[in-house]
Motif scaffolding. Structure first.
Motif, PDB file in Angstrom:
ATOM      1  N   SER A   1      -0.707   3.698   9.474  1.00 19.17           N
ATOM      2  CA  SER A   1      -0.757   2.383   8.829  1.00 19.17           C
ATOM      3  C   SER A   1      -2.187   1.946   8.518  1.00 19.17           C
ATOM      4  O   SER A   1      -2.523   0.767   8.636  1.00 19.17           O
TER       5      SER A   1
ATOM      6  N   ARG B   1     -10.552  -3.182  -1.429  1.00 19.67           N
ATOM      7  CA  ARG B   1     -10.917  -1.762  -1.273  1.00 19.67           C
ATOM      8  C   ARG B   1     -12.360  -1.481  -1.696  1.00 19.67           C
ATOM      9  O   ARG B   1     -12.977  -2.262  -2.385  1.00 19.67           O
ATOM     10  N   ARG B   2     -12.836  -0.315  -1.241  1.00 13.40           N
ATOM     11  CA  ARG B   2     -14.152   0.212  -1.619  1.00 13.40           C
ATOM     12  C   ARG B   2     -15.290  -0.688  -1.150  1.00 13.40           C
ATOM     13  O   ARG B   2     -16.290  -0.848  -1.847  1.00 13.40           O
TER      14      ARG B   2
ATOM     15  N   GLY C   1      -9.138  12.943   1.647  1.00 14.04           N
ATOM     16  CA  GLY C   1     -10.581  12.928   1.400  1.00 14.04           C
ATOM     17  C   GLY C   1     -11.277  11.824   2.174  1.00 14.04           C
ATOM     18  O   GLY C   1     -12.366  12.026   2.734  1.00 14.04           O
ATOM     19  N   PHE C   2     -10.638  10.662   2.220  1.00 15.11           N
ATOM     20  CA  PHE C   2     -11.200   9.536   2.979  1.00 15.11           C
ATOM     21  C   PHE C   2     -11.331   9.908   4.455  1.00 15.11           C
ATOM     22  O   PHE C   2     -12.380   9.699   5.075  1.00 15.11           O
ATOM     23  N   PHE C   3     -10.278  10.503   5.024  1.00 19.52           N
ATOM     24  CA  PHE C   3     -10.304  10.806   6.459  1.00 19.52           C
ATOM     25  C   PHE C   3     -11.240  11.972   6.778  1.00 19.52           C
ATOM     26  O   PHE C   3     -11.847  12.005   7.847  1.00 19.52           O
TER      27      PHE C   3
ATOM     28  N   GLY D   1     -15.785  -0.599   2.470  1.00 16.46           N
ATOM     29  CA  GLY D   1     -15.993  -0.129   3.838  1.00 16.46           C
ATOM     30  C   GLY D   1     -15.012  -0.656   4.869  1.00 16.46           C
ATOM     31  O   GLY D   1     -15.158  -0.386   6.064  1.00 16.46           O
ATOM     32  N   LEU D   2     -13.998  -1.382   4.417  1.00 21.03           N
ATOM     33  CA  LEU D   2     -13.074  -1.991   5.374  1.00 21.03           C
ATOM     34  C   LEU D   2     -12.229  -0.947   6.109  1.00 21.03           C
ATOM     35  O   LEU D   2     -12.048  -1.019   7.335  1.00 21.03           O
TER      36      LEU D   2
ATOM     37  N   VAL E   1      -5.493  -0.910   3.186  1.00 21.90           N
ATOM     38  CA  VAL E   1      -6.364  -1.999   2.736  1.00 21.90           C
ATOM     39  C   VAL E   1      -5.789  -2.537   1.435  1.00 21.90           C
ATOM     40  O   VAL E   1      -5.482  -1.762   0.506  1.00 21.90           O
TER      41      VAL E   1
ATOM     42  N   ARG F   1     -12.956   2.137   6.666  1.00 24.13           N
ATOM     43  CA  ARG F   1     -13.824   2.860   7.599  1.00 24.13           C
ATOM     44  C   ARG F   1     -13.977   2.051   8.903  1.00 24.13           C
ATOM     45  O   ARG F   1     -13.859   2.597  10.006  1.00 24.13           O
TER      46      ARG F   1
ATOM     47  N   CYS G   1       0.814  -1.217   0.000  1.00 25.53           N
ATOM     48  CA  CYS G   1       0.000   0.000   0.000  1.00 25.53           C
ATOM     49  C   CYS G   1       0.850   1.270   0.000  1.00 25.53           C
ATOM     50  O   CYS G   1       0.318   2.372   0.214  1.00 25.53           O
TER      51      CYS G   1
ATOM     52  N   LEU H   1       2.968   2.425   2.104  1.00 30.34           N
ATOM     53  CA  LEU H   1       3.066   3.125   3.392  1.00 30.34           C
ATOM     54  C   LEU H   1       4.357   2.725   4.096  1.00 30.34           C
ATOM     55  O   LEU H   1       4.800   1.581   3.986  1.00 30.34           O
TER      56      LEU H   1
ATOM     57  N   THR I   1      -2.131  10.788   0.431  1.00 29.18           N
ATOM     58  CA  THR I   1      -3.030  10.308  -0.635  1.00 29.18           C
ATOM     59  C   THR I   1      -4.501  10.218  -0.246  1.00 29.18           C
ATOM     60  O   THR I   1      -5.348  10.104  -1.129  1.00 29.18           O
ATOM     61  N   ALA I   2      -4.820  10.216   1.041  1.00 24.34           N
ATOM     62  CA  ALA I   2      -6.184   9.848   1.431  1.00 24.34           C
ATOM     63  C   ALA I   2      -6.859  10.876   2.340  1.00 24.34           C
ATOM     64  O   ALA I   2      -7.720  10.523   3.152  1.00 24.34           O
TER      65      ALA I   2
HETATM   66  C1  LIG Z   1      -7.275   4.895   1.790  1.00 25.97           C
HETATM   67  C2  LIG Z   1      -7.650   3.412   1.935  1.00 25.97           C
HETATM   68  C3  LIG Z   1      -7.207   2.900   3.294  1.00 25.97           C
HETATM   69  C4  LIG Z   1      -9.179   3.292   1.796  1.00 25.97           C
HETATM   70  O1  LIG Z   1      -9.539   1.921   1.976  1.00 25.97           O
HETATM   71  P1  LIG Z   1     -10.997   1.375   1.564  1.00 25.97           P
HETATM   72  O2  LIG Z   1     -11.233   0.118   2.366  1.00 25.97           O
HETATM   73  O3  LIG Z   1     -11.103   1.303   0.107  1.00 25.97           O
HETATM   74  O4  LIG Z   1     -11.951   2.538   2.095  1.00 25.97           O
HETATM   75  P2  LIG Z   1     -13.515   2.394   2.452  1.00 25.97           P
HETATM   76  O5  LIG Z   1     -14.112   1.393   1.513  1.00 25.97           O
HETATM   77  O6  LIG Z   1     -13.690   2.152   3.910  1.00 25.97           O
HETATM   78  O7  LIG Z   1     -14.021   3.845   2.075  1.00 25.97           O
HETATM   79  C5  LIG Z   1     -14.946   4.546   2.854  1.00 25.97           C
HETATM   80  C6  LIG Z   1     -15.429   5.729   2.055  1.00 25.97           C
HETATM   81  O8  LIG Z   1     -14.310   6.566   1.705  1.00 25.97           O
HETATM   82  C7  LIG Z   1     -14.203   6.667   0.275  1.00 25.97           C
HETATM   83  N1  LIG Z   1     -12.776   6.640  -0.073  1.00 25.97           N
HETATM   84  C8  LIG Z   1     -11.964   5.559  -0.106  1.00 25.97           C
HETATM   85  N2  LIG Z   1     -10.706   5.937  -0.430  1.00 25.97           N
HETATM   86  C9  LIG Z   1     -10.741   7.281  -0.620  1.00 25.97           C
HETATM   87  C10 LIG Z   1      -9.753   8.257  -0.937  1.00 25.97           C
HETATM   88  N3  LIG Z   1      -8.458   7.927  -1.166  1.00 25.97           N
HETATM   89  N4  LIG Z   1     -10.142   9.552  -1.027  1.00 25.97           N
HETATM   90  C11 LIG Z   1     -11.436   9.904  -0.786  1.00 25.97           C
HETATM   91  N5  LIG Z   1     -12.422   9.020  -0.450  1.00 25.97           N
HETATM   92  C12 LIG Z   1     -12.074   7.723  -0.383  1.00 25.97           C
HETATM   93  C13 LIG Z   1     -14.955   5.473  -0.271  1.00 25.97           C
HETATM   94  O9  LIG Z   1     -15.461   5.718  -1.541  1.00 25.97           O
HETATM   95  C14 LIG Z   1     -16.063   5.321   0.746  1.00 25.97           C
HETATM   96  O10 LIG Z   1     -17.107   6.232   0.489  1.00 25.97           O
HETATM   97  P3  LIG Z   1     -18.657   5.797   0.589  1.00 25.97           P
HETATM   98  O11 LIG Z   1     -18.904   5.497   2.023  1.00 25.97           O
HETATM   99  O12 LIG Z   1     -19.394   6.987   0.083  1.00 25.97           O
HETATM  100  O13 LIG Z   1     -18.769   4.603  -0.288  1.00 25.97           O
HETATM  101  C15 LIG Z   1      -6.993   2.549   0.826  1.00 25.97           C
HETATM  102  O14 LIG Z   1      -7.277   3.118  -0.438  1.00 25.97           O
HETATM  103  C16 LIG Z   1      -5.473   2.405   0.962  1.00 25.97           C
HETATM  104  O15 LIG Z   1      -4.990   1.456   1.594  1.00 25.97           O
HETATM  105  N6  LIG Z   1      -4.696   3.363   0.375  1.00 25.97           N
HETATM  106  C17 LIG Z   1      -3.226   3.324   0.440  1.00 25.97           C
HETATM  107  C18 LIG Z   1      -2.722   3.611   1.856  1.00 25.97           C
HETATM  108  C19 LIG Z   1      -3.114   4.987   2.371  1.00 25.97           C
HETATM  109  O16 LIG Z   1      -3.057   5.979   1.659  1.00 25.97           O
HETATM  110  N7  LIG Z   1      -3.497   5.040   3.694  1.00 25.97           N
HETATM  111  C20 LIG Z   1      -3.883   6.268   4.361  1.00 25.97           C
HETATM  112  C21 LIG Z   1      -2.736   6.949   5.048  1.00 25.97           C
HETATM  113  S1  LIG Z   1      -2.274   6.157   6.594  1.00 25.97           S
END
Ligand SMILES: CC(C)(COP(=O)(O)OP(=O)(O)OC[C@H]1O[C@@H](n2cnc3c(N)ncnc32)[C@H](O)[C@@H]1OP(=O)(O)O)[C@@H](O)C(=O)NCCC(=O)NCCS
Length: 146
Positions: free
Chosen positions: A63, A71-72, A104-106, A74-75, A66, A77, A23, A25, A101-102
């Motif tokens: 760390s 991915r995608r 937006g996710f957080f 909910g894991l 996923v 989350r 990943c 990281l 990179t993430a």
């Molecule tokens: C970022 C990461 C952990 C997301 O894992 P994932 O299991 O696919 O995420 P989830 O399925 O739980 O996503 C939850 C929500 O966030 C969204 N999301 C996932 N990755 C995203 C990203 N990079 N940017 C914005 N939104 C994101 C999903 O679409 C989902 O939205 P929804 O609830 O509307 O469907 C994964 O892409 C990864 O391992 N990336 C590389 C390592 C990294 O960058 N880690 C973070 C820094 S420690």
């Protein structure tokens, strides 16, 4: 077999480091924080991870990874929510993380950008802050309500 989220064991270290490499990281220092690492296990092996570094009443969430095949769904989350629940049981009041990179996710999970200068001295002295994550990494934080 369903995916389960469980505490990491010392024997998980090689697989966890491999997952972090997959990943992109940095694994540096993870061995010192296995006791506060959670793993998502699937029939095929490790599907995901999240770990905490504890600095007083603040945790560094690190760390969060996923495997691309999982991915995608909910894991991540679930892993973050379980880690924040663990942090609360340890008395933490604030969680901080670094990401390139993430962001937006957080942000979807309640984290907001903060300045590097806003984090505690102990956390600012961590390996992740000092040598592993680039200066360009976003710093995000959120309060942990009891
Ligand atoms: C970022 C990461 C952990 C997301 O894992 P994932 O299991 O696919 O995420 P989830 O399925 O739980 O996503 C939850 C929500 O966030 C969204 N999301 C996932 N990755 C995203 C990203 N990079 N940017 C914005 N939104 C994101 C999903 O679409 C989902 O939205 P929804 O609830 O509307 O469907 C994964 O892409 C990864 O391992 N990336 C590389 C390592 C990294 O960058 N880690 C973070 C820094 S420690």
């Amino acid at each position: 077999m369903p995916i389960t989220i469980e505490a990491a064991q010392p024997s998980d270290l090689p697989d966890l480091i491999a997952l972090l490499h997959t990943c992109d990281l940095p694994p540096e220092g993870i061995e010192a924080h296995l006791e506060t690492a959670l793993l998502a296990r699937s029939a095929e092996g490790l599907a995901g991870s999240a770990a905490l570094e504890c600095y007083g009443d603040t945790v560094l969430l690190r760390s969060v990874a996923v495997d691309p095949a999982f991915r995608r769904r909910g894991l991540a989350r679930q892993l973050v929510q379980a880690s924040l629940a663990l942090a609360r049981t340890q008395g933490a009041r604030r969680a901080v993380l670094l990401t390139t990179t993430a962001a937006g996710f957080f942000r979807r999970l309640g984290f907001q950008p903060v300045a590097r200068s806003d984090v505690s001295a102990a956390l600012a002295g961590s390996i992740q802050f000092n040598s592993v994550c680039p200066d360009s990494a976003d710093v995000l934080a959120r309060d942990l309500l009891p």
